[in-house]
Write a protein that holds these residues in place. Sequence first.
Motif, PDB file in Angstrom:
ATOM      1  N   TYR A  53      19.858  79.309  35.778  1.00  0.00           N
ATOM      2  CA  TYR A  53      20.892  78.545  35.088  1.00  0.00           C
ATOM      3  C   TYR A  53      21.945  77.958  36.022  1.00  0.00           C
ATOM      4  N   ARG A  54      22.028  78.440  37.256  1.00  0.00           N
ATOM      5  CA  ARG A  54      23.079  77.970  38.141  1.00  0.00           C
ATOM      6  C   ARG A  54      22.556  77.506  39.504  1.00  0.00           C
ATOM      7  N   GLY A  55      21.256  77.709  39.757  1.00  0.00           N
ATOM      8  CA  GLY A  55      20.727  77.490  41.097  1.00  0.00           C
ATOM      9  C   GLY A  55      20.344  76.075  41.444  1.00  0.00           C
ATOM     10  N   GLY A  56      20.402  75.150  40.481  1.00  0.00           N
ATOM     11  CA  GLY A  56      20.078  73.761  40.787  1.00  0.00           C
ATOM     12  C   GLY A  56      18.654  73.556  41.258  1.00  0.00           C
ATOM     13  N   LEU A  57      17.715  74.286  40.661  1.00  0.00           N
ATOM     14  CA  LEU A  57      16.320  74.186  41.073  1.00  0.00           C
ATOM     15  C   LEU A  57      15.656  72.957  40.458  1.00  0.00           C
ATOM     16  N   ASP A  58      14.773  72.362  41.198  1.00  0.00           N
ATOM     17  CA  ASP A  58      13.832  71.376  40.675  1.00  0.00           C
ATOM     18  C   ASP A  58      12.466  72.048  40.678  1.00  0.00           C
ATOM     19  N   ILE A  59      11.959  72.365  39.490  1.00  0.00           N
ATOM     20  CA  ILE A  59      10.698  73.086  39.349  1.00  0.00           C
ATOM     21  C   ILE A  59       9.624  72.106  38.895  1.00  0.00           C
ATOM     22  N   VAL A  60       8.677  71.835  39.755  1.00  0.00           N
ATOM     23  CA  VAL A  60       7.538  70.986  39.399  1.00  0.00           C
ATOM     24  C   VAL A  60       6.412  71.907  38.953  1.00  0.00           C
ATOM     25  N   THR A  61       5.994  71.753  37.717  1.00  0.00           N
ATOM     26  CA  THR A  61       4.991  72.642  37.139  1.00  0.00           C
ATOM     27  C   THR A  61       3.610  71.998  37.160  1.00  0.00           C
ATOM     28  N   THR A  62       2.636  72.767  36.695  1.00  0.00           N
ATOM     29  CA  THR A  62       1.252  72.289  36.640  1.00  0.00           C
ATOM     30  C   THR A  62       0.962  71.459  35.396  1.00  0.00           C
ATOM     31  N   LEU A  63       1.899  71.373  34.476  1.00  0.00           N
ATOM     32  CA  LEU A  63       1.654  70.693  33.199  1.00  0.00           C
ATOM     33  C   LEU A  63       1.335  69.216  33.412  1.00  0.00           C
TER      34      LEU A  63
END
Length: 759
Positions: A331-341
């Motif tokens: 919620y606070r880490g500023g992640l960009d998560i690219v998933t397999t979807l």
Amino acid sequence: MASRKSPLFDTATTVGKIMSFLGVSALCGLLAAGLVFPLAATGGAAATAGSDLLEEIPAELSEEPLSTPTRVFASDGETLIATFYEENRQPVDYDEISQYMKDAIVAIEDERFYEHGGVDARGTARALVHNLTRSTQQGASTLTMQYVNNVLNNAAIVRGEGRVLFSGINDKTYADKLREMKLAVAVEQEMTKDEILEGYLNIVLLGGQTYGVEAAAQYYWGIPASELNLQQAATLAGMVQSPNYFNPEYNPENSTWRRNVVLDNMLSLGYITEEEHREAREAELGVDPHPQPHGCAQASFANYFCDFVQRQVLSNEAFGEDEEARKTMLYRGGLDIVTTLDADTQRAAEDEVMATVPPGDDSGAVASIISVEPNTGNIVAMAQSTEYDPDRSFADGATTLNMNVGPEFGGGPNALPVGSTLKPFVAAAWVEQGGSMNDIVDATGSEFEQGDWVDASCLPGGGFRLGVEADSEEGDMWSVENVGENMNRRMSIDYGLYNSVNTATLATAFDMDMCDITDLTDRLDIVRASDGEGMNPSQPSFTVGGTELAPLTLASAYTVFANDGVQCEERVFLEITDWQGNSYPVPEEDCSEKLDADVVAQVNDTLVNIAERSPTNNSPFPAGNPPFPMLGKTGTSGENSHTWFAGSTKGLTSVAQIGRLEDIQSLNERRIGNQGPFEWFYGSSMAQPMWYEYIEKVGRNYDTGDFRESPNSEFDNRRESYPRSGALPGGRNGGSSNNSNNSGNNDSSDEDDNNDDDD
């Protein structure tokens, strides 16, 4: 609120004694006279006391990364699925902020910002006089001090220490103020004015969960911070003093008054002309809110996949040592998560399940589809025909329970009986032990006597006696029934699997070591959804589907049929970075051979014929003429409450399921969506046609090549003239099963939808 005791004011310390000696008023006098900053301006005992005092205060600003939203993307890295945040912030560089915004914040918060070294002596003196002569309190914080305050708060929250400093001057102790001052001086020595202003404008609260000028500009007007005009910039600058009281969305009158105060200051300081001042004061606020939705309930699509991703993060030690730390990262880490979807595949799956069984259908049924790439393990689609909404009930067609996964990742408490979809693994175990799909088994027996011995070399004693519980002398008779007429006879294993004959599957299992079957299912990670345990060799009902699996578990197991016996661990992450460009490790593709390719090829010959030669009447393509090679198997639970089709093309393995989510009740004689009612509700009734419709739309986006051929040429062409089971009443082939068995699980049986169609 109870006052906080600062160690700086503990009279047991040297500093505390000095503070007691000098008194608070004397300290304020020192600050106002500029005798504390810099210390070189002082002399004598007061200077020494001030020096000792400041030595007790940390000189370095303890920073943590700014709290910024995490974004979850589909596999293309561009299609946004969802955003998670506690503070909606979008950091930008100094030159990406409107000059009006920079001038406005200086004019209203710190007009001598470019003149002081972190602490404004004139402002401090003014505040002192005000506070000594009036009942109200006035602060003297510079922009640098406010920046320090915000940085300290952010660091404390990220570290789980709570908010340690407050924006209101009445909330601060003198120790807080002193720390701000010393750190502000240190910051001014390390950072340029532009860098301080950039940092401040990125960290400051501007209403609700909106932090920083970029997020605020996007929220209130739908524009970047670089495009803020004069009146908009003055509005945001005016909010800093009290973000809620001067909020232009909820308190427009207060906001307009405060904006005009900012404009007046800007005019008096020469930042704007008389004409600009007049036009800006006359302008409307023009607020046009653009809320930034966050969380899986507000995901743009793929809500249940979003939930699965969230739970993957919260359970993964790579994102923190405990769940609370991982939640902070999410919620606070500023992640960009690219998933397999795969966005297109996901949308096709969602369209198909919703069209087949609308949310809140009177039947209580829910449709689901999950897809996995066999050669990578990537989960590319996860859909079900309900709305993801924690505030609505299942009766309204909403739930947060994810039908496609087990309880540990958000699945429901009621597991899904899989029916005959497990039968191919019994056949595979037979072939693996040296048998052939052409071997003949005696499928005449439908009742199994108490005490019959079954080989199971992995159990104590090398086996077990059928129907006898471990803690008793007696057990129940176990009986099963077949679908269709003339099925209790001798037949090939291939024929039994093609027609989904229960007695043939059990005969195959009892003619071998049960542990050879469970060894195979263990290798493929086939575990019960209810408890995560593998198949029990002493409970043979699992061989005909008397167990419950998550669709993801079944889909992963079926990938071996498409991938020549190789199974890849399921994957959901492709790439993870944060807003500062740091990369986080993601699981690599992890594939290993679980079955010999020749074994798979023999079983596939049967599964290909089931999928390609027996499509249902409402299939998008005619029987025997599929658009590309495919294989699969239907399944129906003993109560006809859950129905399946598990199948694959060379490049995409998918499991389609239609069944009741909340309880196990028969779906016979019920209208489901716009279909039925069905006298007998089987896997071929709706799940198989739904799979066909879906795969016809998305299959060409993946490998559609041929499956490996069986090394036995005679075996390849044996089924040109299969004898078919007879028709049951109503023109349907079907049957039922007795649910009494030694394990307490539900037996299953499948049916033929018509003379050209299996379950």
